[in-house]
Write a protein that holds these residues in place. Structure first.
Motif, PDB file in Angstrom:
ATOM      1  N   LYS A 102       0.841  -1.199   0.000  1.00 22.36           N
ATOM      2  CA  LYS A 102       0.000   0.000   0.000  1.00 22.36           C
ATOM      3  C   LYS A 102       0.876   1.249   0.000  1.00 22.36           C
ATOM      4  N   ILE A 103       0.448   2.239  -0.788  1.00 24.93           N
ATOM      5  CA  ILE A 103       1.096   3.550  -0.770  1.00 24.93           C
ATOM      6  C   ILE A 103       0.025   4.627  -0.701  1.00 24.93           C
ATOM      7  N   LYS A 104       0.375   5.754  -0.115  1.00 24.06           N
ATOM      8  CA  LYS A 104      -0.438   6.963  -0.200  1.00 24.06           C
ATOM      9  C   LYS A 104       0.531   8.120  -0.379  1.00 24.06           C
ATOM     10  N   GLU A 123      -2.990  -1.653  -6.197  1.00 22.54           N
ATOM     11  CA  GLU A 123      -3.432  -0.392  -6.795  1.00 22.54           C
ATOM     12  C   GLU A 123      -2.337   0.657  -6.661  1.00 22.54           C
ATOM     13  N   ILE A 124      -2.142   1.415  -7.731  1.00 17.18           N
ATOM     14  CA  ILE A 124      -1.281   2.598  -7.687  1.00 17.18           C
ATOM     15  C   ILE A 124      -2.141   3.782  -8.109  1.00 17.18           C
ATOM     16  N   SER A 125      -2.460   4.633  -7.151  1.00 18.58           N
ATOM     17  CA  SER A 125      -3.274   5.824  -7.408  1.00 18.58           C
ATOM     18  C   SER A 125      -2.465   7.044  -6.999  1.00 18.58           C
ATOM     19  N   LEU A 126      -2.126   7.876  -7.987  1.00 16.20           N
ATOM     20  CA  LEU A 126      -1.291   9.055  -7.756  1.00 16.20           C
ATOM     21  C   LEU A 126      -2.033  10.261  -8.324  1.00 16.20           C
ATOM     22  N   PRO A 127      -2.891  10.890  -7.518  1.00 18.92           N
ATOM     23  CA  PRO A 127      -3.847  11.872  -8.042  1.00 18.92           C
ATOM     24  C   PRO A 127      -3.266  13.171  -8.546  1.00 18.92           C
ATOM     25  N   ASN A 128      -2.007  13.505  -8.183  1.00 23.31           N
ATOM     26  CA  ASN A 128      -1.441  14.787  -8.604  1.00 23.31           C
ATOM     27  C   ASN A 128      -0.202  14.659  -9.476  1.00 23.31           C
ATOM     28  N   VAL A 129       0.156  13.450  -9.861  1.00 20.17           N
ATOM     29  CA  VAL A 129       1.284  13.274 -10.773  1.00 20.17           C
ATOM     30  C   VAL A 129       0.933  13.834 -12.146  1.00 20.17           C
ATOM     31  N   THR A 130       1.792  14.709 -12.677  1.00 22.54           N
ATOM     32  CA  THR A 130       1.588  15.258 -14.018  1.00 22.54           C
ATOM     33  C   THR A 130       2.622  14.748 -15.013  1.00 22.54           C
TER      34      THR A 130
END
Length: 328
Positions: A102-104, A123-130
């Motif tokens: 898990k990562i956050k 799951e890999i969820s990175l909401p602000n990676v551009t």
């Protein structure tokens, strides 16, 4: 003395724990050792403590970078950054951390070369990676990885691979990424999604339909032809309403049947994501479906998220707490 008074109230620290790192407390057992891994001064780490081989601490003084190869081949099981302090990924950060589950890292603005390669992540969820940086992709060779969620990614520096070797991959959400590989590598077509699960879904930018010489991005086109990928070009970002009446109809020793009212949605409901004890388990198509592979005589907290055809996701449903039965 002034700083001590400022950060202490009636003898109690005014700092709050904001960083949680699992599985490494036996090896990283002092603030100095952790600071060295994070590339920061030990004075920025407060309230350091180890609980069951897991680290908790407060990191102060602003943001920091995840340094190159800092957790390479480590025994880390999770990395939770509650205050979005880690903003830069310098490459290979968690590579071959095969226990990482898990990562956050919601503050992260870029991913580096192979930083999430060969882990145990689902799951890999990175909401602000551009920016997807580096020659090699960031998410390669993750056999348990089911979802890669990159809602803001708009530029890729990848030239060789990307998300290949993810044999359980179900969902890739890249609604702002027009070209998966940059420069002359854009003409290549068989590395980003090589060896991935047949029939996985790509939620892509409409710009990807014409980004390669007026045609579809080469890697997406390859995935359609060779991996039977289902591609939807995201044109609406309106999320569905949440399920509010989730309940269970039947409980057996290893399975459950759920019931709920279909929520309203501008784009229709495509499926539901099932969360068990806060962790994604699988998709569910409709009320009345059965979810299996539970453990008998065990307690669970179950919730759902409704997902529309463009992978817009609702808020979390009501949570139900229940236990499976003993085997007959």
């Amino acid at each position: 003395m002034g700083s001590l008074i400022q950060n202490t109230i009636f003898g109690k620290s005014n700092y709050k724990i904001n960083t949680y790192i699992g599985g490494i407390g036996n090896a990283i057992n002092t603030p100095a050792l952790l600071a060295a891994k994070l590339g920061i001064s030990a004075s920025r780490i407060k309230m350091f403590r180890i609980l069951d081989n897991n680290i908790e601490c407060a990191i102060i003084g602003g943001t920091y970078s995840l340094t190159n190869s800092s957790w390479l081949s480590s025994n880390m099981t999770y990395f939770i950054d509650e205050k979005n302090l880690a903003v830069t990924d310098e490459g290979r950060v968690f590579r071959s951390a095969t226990l990482l589950q898990k990562i956050k890292l919601n503050g992260l603005l870029n991913t580096g070369d192979e930083s999430f390669t060969n882990t145990n992540l689902v799951e890999i969820s990175l909401p602000n990676v551009t920016n997807l940086k580096g020659r090699y992709g960031s998410f390669r060779i993750n056999p348990k990885l089911k979802r890669i969620i990159l809602p803001e990614a708009s530029y890729s520096e990848w030239s060789f691979s990307g998300m290949d070797g993810c044999t359980s991959l179900e969902t890739v959400y890249i609604p702002k990424l027009a070209i998966l590989r940059s420069g002359s590598s854009a003409a290549l077509n068989n590395f980003v999604f090589a060896s991935n699960k047949t029939g996985f879904k790509i939620y892509a930018s409409p710009l990807a339909q014409t980004s390669y010489l007026g045609g579809v991005d080469k890697d997406i086109a390859w995935a359609i032809t060779n991996r039977s990928a289902i591609v939807r070009y995201v044109t609406d970002f309106t999320k569905p309403n949440a399920v509010i009446d989730l309940s269970v109809i039947t409980i057996n020793s290893t399975s459950m049947k759920f019931q709920f009212t279909t929520p309203s949605s501008q784009n229709g409901i495509d499926f539901y994501e099932v969360y068990v004890n806060g962790v994604y388990k699988q998709e569910l198509k409709a009320s009345g479906d059965i979810i299996s592979d539970f453990v008998e005589n065990t307690s669970y907290a179950i919730s759902l998220i409704a997902v529309d055809i463009f992978y817009n996701r609702s808020d979390l449903s009501n949570v139900i707490n229940l236990s499976t039965n003993n085997a007959a």
